[in-house]
Design a protein around this motif. Structure first.
Motif, PDB file in Angstrom:
ATOM      1  N   THR A   2       2.355   2.594 -19.235  1.00 44.35           N
ATOM      2  CA  THR A   2       1.396   1.966 -20.144  1.00 44.35           C
ATOM      3  C   THR A   2       0.046   1.916 -19.442  1.00 44.35           C
ATOM      4  O   THR A   2      -0.026   1.648 -18.237  1.00 44.35           O
ATOM      5  N   VAL A   3      -1.006   2.158 -20.196  1.00 46.89           N
ATOM      6  CA  VAL A   3      -2.346   2.166 -19.615  1.00 46.89           C
ATOM      7  C   VAL A   3      -3.303   1.485 -20.584  1.00 46.89           C
ATOM      8  O   VAL A   3      -3.354   1.836 -21.759  1.00 46.89           O
ATOM      9  N   GLU A   4      -4.031   0.495 -20.074  1.00 50.42           N
ATOM     10  CA  GLU A   4      -4.894  -0.300 -20.950  1.00 50.42           C
ATOM     11  C   GLU A   4      -6.157  -0.722 -20.229  1.00 50.42           C
ATOM     12  O   GLU A   4      -6.142  -1.014 -19.030  1.00 50.42           O
ATOM     13  N   ASP A   5      -7.245  -0.757 -20.977  1.00 52.28           N
ATOM     14  CA  ASP A   5      -8.523  -1.230 -20.466  1.00 52.28           C
ATOM     15  C   ASP A   5      -8.597  -2.737 -20.718  1.00 52.28           C
ATOM     16  O   ASP A   5      -9.352  -3.235 -21.551  1.00 52.28           O
ATOM     17  N   PRO A  59      13.645   0.942 -20.094  1.00 56.63           N
ATOM     18  CA  PRO A  59      13.251   2.144 -19.340  1.00 56.63           C
ATOM     19  C   PRO A  59      12.508   1.769 -18.067  1.00 56.63           C
ATOM     20  O   PRO A  59      12.084   0.617 -17.880  1.00 56.63           O
ATOM     21  N   ARG A  60      12.332   2.722 -17.181  1.00 57.52           N
ATOM     22  CA  ARG A  60      11.474   2.514 -16.015  1.00 57.52           C
ATOM     23  C   ARG A  60      10.035   2.468 -16.516  1.00 57.52           C
ATOM     24  O   ARG A  60       9.580   3.384 -17.211  1.00 57.52           O
ATOM     25  N   VAL A  61       9.315   1.409 -16.159  1.00 58.12           N
ATOM     26  CA  VAL A  61       7.964   1.208 -16.682  1.00 58.12           C
ATOM     27  C   VAL A  61       6.983   1.005 -15.533  1.00 58.12           C
ATOM     28  O   VAL A  61       7.241   0.235 -14.598  1.00 58.12           O
ATOM     29  N   VAL A  62       5.857   1.696 -15.622  1.00 58.21           N
ATOM     30  CA  VAL A  62       4.720   1.476 -14.735  1.00 58.21           C
ATOM     31  C   VAL A  62       3.555   1.032 -15.617  1.00 58.21           C
ATOM     32  O   VAL A  62       3.272   1.663 -16.645  1.00 58.21           O
ATOM     33  N   ARG A  63       2.907  -0.035 -15.219  1.00 59.72           N
ATOM     34  CA  ARG A  63       1.818  -0.601 -16.030  1.00 59.72           C
ATOM     35  C   ARG A  63       0.493  -0.428 -15.299  1.00 59.72           C
ATOM     36  O   ARG A  63       0.302  -0.984 -14.217  1.00 59.72           O
ATOM     37  N   LEU A  64      -0.407   0.323 -15.915  1.00 54.50           N
ATOM     38  CA  LEU A  64      -1.763   0.470 -15.394  1.00 54.50           C
ATOM     39  C   LEU A  64      -2.686  -0.417 -16.213  1.00 54.50           C
ATOM     40  O   LEU A  64      -2.701  -0.354 -17.443  1.00 54.50           O
ATOM     41  N   ALA A  65      -3.460  -1.238 -15.529  1.00 51.21           N
ATOM     42  CA  ALA A  65      -4.366  -2.161 -16.195  1.00 51.21           C
ATOM     43  C   ALA A  65      -5.492  -2.509 -15.232  1.00 51.21           C
ATOM     44  O   ALA A  65      -5.489  -2.075 -14.065  1.00 51.21           O
ATOM     45  N   VAL A  66      -6.450  -3.263 -15.685  1.00 48.89           N
ATOM     46  CA  VAL A  66      -7.612  -3.623 -14.857  1.00 48.89           C
ATOM     47  C   VAL A  66      -7.233  -4.813 -13.978  1.00 48.89           C
ATOM     48  O   VAL A  66      -7.180  -5.949 -14.434  1.00 48.89           O
ATOM     49  N   GLN A 104     -16.898   5.954 -13.940  1.00 52.20           N
ATOM     50  CA  GLN A 104     -16.656   5.329 -12.637  1.00 52.20           C
ATOM     51  C   GLN A 104     -15.831   4.042 -12.782  1.00 52.20           C
ATOM     52  O   GLN A 104     -14.972   3.751 -11.950  1.00 52.20           O
ATOM     53  N   GLN A 105     -16.103   3.311 -13.849  1.00 55.62           N
ATOM     54  CA  GLN A 105     -15.348   2.070 -14.085  1.00 55.62           C
ATOM     55  C   GLN A 105     -13.874   2.364 -14.306  1.00 55.62           C
ATOM     56  O   GLN A 105     -12.995   1.693 -13.752  1.00 55.62           O
ATOM     57  N   LEU A 106     -13.584   3.345 -15.155  1.00 57.13           N
ATOM     58  CA  LEU A 106     -12.188   3.687 -15.441  1.00 57.13           C
ATOM     59  C   LEU A 106     -11.464   4.127 -14.171  1.00 57.13           C
ATOM     60  O   LEU A 106     -10.304   3.761 -13.935  1.00 57.13           O
ATOM     61  N   ALA A 107     -12.168   4.908 -13.348  1.00 52.23           N
ATOM     62  CA  ALA A 107     -11.559   5.377 -12.091  1.00 52.23           C
ATOM     63  C   ALA A 107     -11.332   4.210 -11.134  1.00 52.23           C
ATOM     64  O   ALA A 107     -10.264   4.090 -10.510  1.00 52.23           O
ATOM     65  N   ALA A 108     -12.336   3.356 -10.996  1.00 50.96           N
ATOM     66  CA  ALA A 108     -12.221   2.234 -10.064  1.00 50.96           C
ATOM     67  C   ALA A 108     -11.117   1.264 -10.477  1.00 50.96           C
ATOM     68  O   ALA A 108     -10.440   0.673  -9.625  1.00 50.96           O
ATOM     69  N   ALA A 109     -10.921   1.121 -11.788  1.00 45.41           N
ATOM     70  CA  ALA A 109      -9.873   0.227 -12.286  1.00 45.41           C
ATOM     71  C   ALA A 109      -8.492   0.872 -12.226  1.00 45.41           C
ATOM     72  O   ALA A 109      -7.482   0.179 -12.435  1.00 45.41           O
ATOM     73  N   GLY A 110      -8.431   2.172 -11.978  1.00 47.35           N
ATOM     74  CA  GLY A 110      -7.140   2.859 -11.917  1.00 47.35           C
ATOM     75  C   GLY A 110      -6.514   3.086 -13.275  1.00 47.35           C
ATOM     76  O   GLY A 110      -5.285   3.012 -13.422  1.00 47.35           O
ATOM     77  N   ILE A 111      -7.353   3.374 -14.280  1.00 46.76           N
ATOM     78  CA  ILE A 111      -6.824   3.604 -15.628  1.00 46.76           C
ATOM     79  C   ILE A 111      -7.371   4.898 -16.234  1.00 46.76           C
ATOM     80  O   ILE A 111      -7.273   5.096 -17.453  1.00 46.76           O
ATOM     81  N   ASP A 112      -7.916   5.774 -15.393  1.00 47.40           N
ATOM     82  CA  ASP A 112      -8.413   7.043 -15.921  1.00 47.40           C
ATOM     83  C   ASP A 112      -7.314   8.097 -15.870  1.00 47.40           C
ATOM     84  O   ASP A 112      -6.170   7.825 -15.449  1.00 47.40           O
TER      85      ASP A 112
END
Length: 611
Positions: free
Chosen positions: A544-547, A569-576, A587-595
């Motif tokens: 899952t990936v969310e801003d 299921p196996r879940v990895v959560r990407l968020a800010v 740059q913001q998306l990359a720095a937050a790890g959600i790009d």
């Protein structure tokens, strides 16, 4: 009703408030007793209301902003013949309509109150509806407590009503000197209250709140004052009429120590019935309807979802005469300006006062209008309590929060709505939507128009490619699978800007031989559990990936879809998880790890770890 009967009616209201709280074993009788004379005069001399027809368009509106004085309100309904004595004594019991604080379970209650500082702001919304939208002569009367004048939202309301010249609005301020734990800030200094309220453009009248003749004259003056609202500032005594609690600290929120003795001191039970004046015979405005022609965007074009929101809202306003738009002085950014340009008579500017913004919309919808509220997603957090209480009221509101997430770029963290999805998901029976493209946004603006409860639509500042055709339907509770094959090994679930990042990530993963399914989870609440279940069965892995912050947003919504006992299921959560600073959107998306790069890395690790 002559003055002697008005005094008797005031005593009856006190007696019934005491009896109701005694039967319940809890409640706020002393706060009710201070305002009894104020309400007796209002009911008998000034309120125009048909209790047999609560929906009558000419009815006045009465709001108890000091909602803890509900025993007084219910005693008032009894005096009007709307509630029987048997029901009065069910106060605060399970299943009773007479709750600890008023709610619209009673048909004569417009909105729920009890969270102090909200009744006057909502009353301003009702009065505004009467003046600008309904164009009907009904009045809005709001009983306020002196303690709640410490709330900033009250002063937002005073300034807003004064600016709008809401002469159909009367605030009745019950200055009984005592709050919950002791004296209020200004105690009985009526001049202090009057000076402050006059500064916001109100007419004020200071009275002895236990003198029916003076109160009657003050209400008459309020009704005859034009061009500005009136505040009747009344000096009263908490626990008036009973020596054991009169002006005593420590009696707040408790039944009287000896109810029978108190009733005797008040002169015993009465059964006066008030023949309330009927409302004028008026007709509610008609709301014309026409076919809806939503804006059309071509796939591949780059359009900001906030632009689509504004353009779709303007189109909806053309098709529906009941739609009203409200904004907090950022309509050029939220794009509510498109509605304002086409339908200025139904656009309401609330300025940068987000509590008053939501309160005005709550009042407007109580009159049968369909409000759309917009401001930056970050600023809506100030209005959370008003949204919570709107849900208690059963209000229907469509709220749009723009400029959400780190993707807004250089403005920095003070402007980034990173908690908004969690906030709105926590509201009872709310709907939370986060579209990723313009056509989807337009369809969802229309979809929430007749949806009950609080609906939230999150929009983005920057333009993104249009992914969907203009005729594709989008239902609340749905999703879209944008990449899928029989070889999928991982699912990428996003919403808004992260859908576009997930599509880029899926293409890169494919180059590495990893087939990835991509789901556009535009409906965050209710989430499309069936589609997620199928993806879990097919791939066994979800990223899952969310801003948004990790708490309460899309990741939590996805996990809740598996909280019914089925295999997870196996879940990895990407968020800010960082504190952003100023940088470009990329740059913001990359720095937050959600790009896209972060999504590829997470999916790759997940696949490698599970074989």
């Amino acid at each position: 009703m002559d003055l002697e009967h008005l005094r008797e009616l005031g005593q009856q209201l006190r007696v019934d408030a005491v009896r109701a709280a005694d039967a319940a074993g809890s409640g706020h009788p002393t706060s009710s007793m201070s305002a009894a004379d104020l309400m007796a005069v209002l009911l008998a001399r000034h309120l125009r209301y048909d209790f047999g027809d609560p929906a009558h368009p000419g009815n006045d509106h009465l709001i108890f902003s000091k909602g803890h004085a509900s025993p007084l309100l219910y005693a008032l309904f009894k005096a009007a013949g709307a509630v029987g004595d048997d029901e009065l004594l069910t106060f605060r019991q399970q299943g009773s309509r007479l709750e600890g604080h008023p709610t619209p379970r009673l048909p004569w209650v417009d909105v729920a109150t009890g969270s102090l500082g909200q009744g006057l702001p909502v009353g301003a919304g009702l009065a505004l509806a009467g003046k600008r939208l309904d164009r009907l002569p009904y009045r809005t009367w709001v009983l306020c407590g002196d303690s709640e004048l410490a709330e900033g939202s009250m002063w937002e309301a005073f300034e807003y009503a004064g600016h709008e010249g809401l002469d159909q609005l009367t605030a009745i301020v019950d200055v009984n000197r005592l709050g919950q734990r002791g004296p209020t800030r200004h105690e009985w200094d009526l001049d202090a209250y009057a000076a402050r309220i006059r500064a916001f453009g109100w007419h004020t009248v200071e009275v002895d709140g236990h003198d029916p003749a003076a109160v009657d004259a003050a209400y008459t003056e309020a009704r005859e004052t034009t061009g500005r609202p009136t505040a009747v500032i009344a000096r009263t005594v908490k626990g008036q009429g009973v020596s054991a609690v009169r002006d005593r600290e420590g009696a707040h929120g408790k039944p009287l120590p000896d109810a029978a003795e108190a009733v005797a001191e008040l002169g015993g039970r009465r059964d006066l019935l008030v023949d309330v004046q009927p409302p004028p015979e008026v007709r509610a405005p008609e709301h014309p309807r026409a076919d809806l022609a939503l804006p059309v965007y071509e796939p591949g074009d780059e359009v900001a979802t906030r632009d689509a929101y504004g353009q779709a809202l303007a189109a909806l306003g053309t098709a529906r005469g009941d739609v009203v738009a409200l904004d907090g002085e950022v309509s050029d950014s939220t794009r509510a300006k498109f509605f304002a340009e086409e339908h200025p008579e139904r656009f309401i500017e609330c300025y940068i006062a987000e509590q008053q913004l939501v309160a005005t919309a709550t009042g407007v919808q109580a009159r049968g209008w369909t409000p759309y509220v917009s401001t930056f997603g970050a600023f809506l957090t100030r209005a959370h309590d008003f949204l919570r209480m709107a849900a208690v009221s059963g209000a229907k509101l469509a709220v749009a929060g723009s400029h959400a997430g780190v993707a807004i770029g250089e403005d920095g963290p003070s402007q980034m709505g990173l908690e908004d999805l969690a906030m709105f998901r926590s509201v009872h029976e709310s709907t939370v939507l986060h579209p990723c493209d313009a056509n989807q946004t337009a369809r969802l603006v229309s979809a929430v128009c007749d949806r009950p409860g609080i609906s939230y639509l999150r929009t983005s500042r920057d333009a993104f490619p249009v992914l969907y055709g203009p005729d594709e339907p989008f239902a609340v509770g749905g999703s879209r699978v944008l990449r899928s094959s029989g070889e999928d090994r991982v699912t990428l679930a996003g919403a808004g800007v992260t859908v576009h990042e997930a599509l880029i990530a899926a293409d890169r993963l494919a180059e590495e031989g990893i087939a990835a399914r991509v789901i556009d989870c535009y409906s965050v609440k209710p989430v499309d559990a069936d589609t997620l279940h199928r993806a879990a069965e097919d791939t066994g892995r979800i990223v899952t990936v969310e801003d948004h912050r990790p708490e309460g947003g899309l990741g939590d919504a996805v996990l809740e879809a598996f909280a019914d006992g089925r295999p997870v299921p196996r879940v990895v959560r990407l968020a800010v998880r960082t504190m952003p600073d100023s940088a470009t959107a990329a740059q913001q998306l990359a720095a937050a790890g959600i790009d896209a790069e972060a999504i590829v890395a997470a999916a790759r690790r997940l696949v490698s770890a599970t074989g």
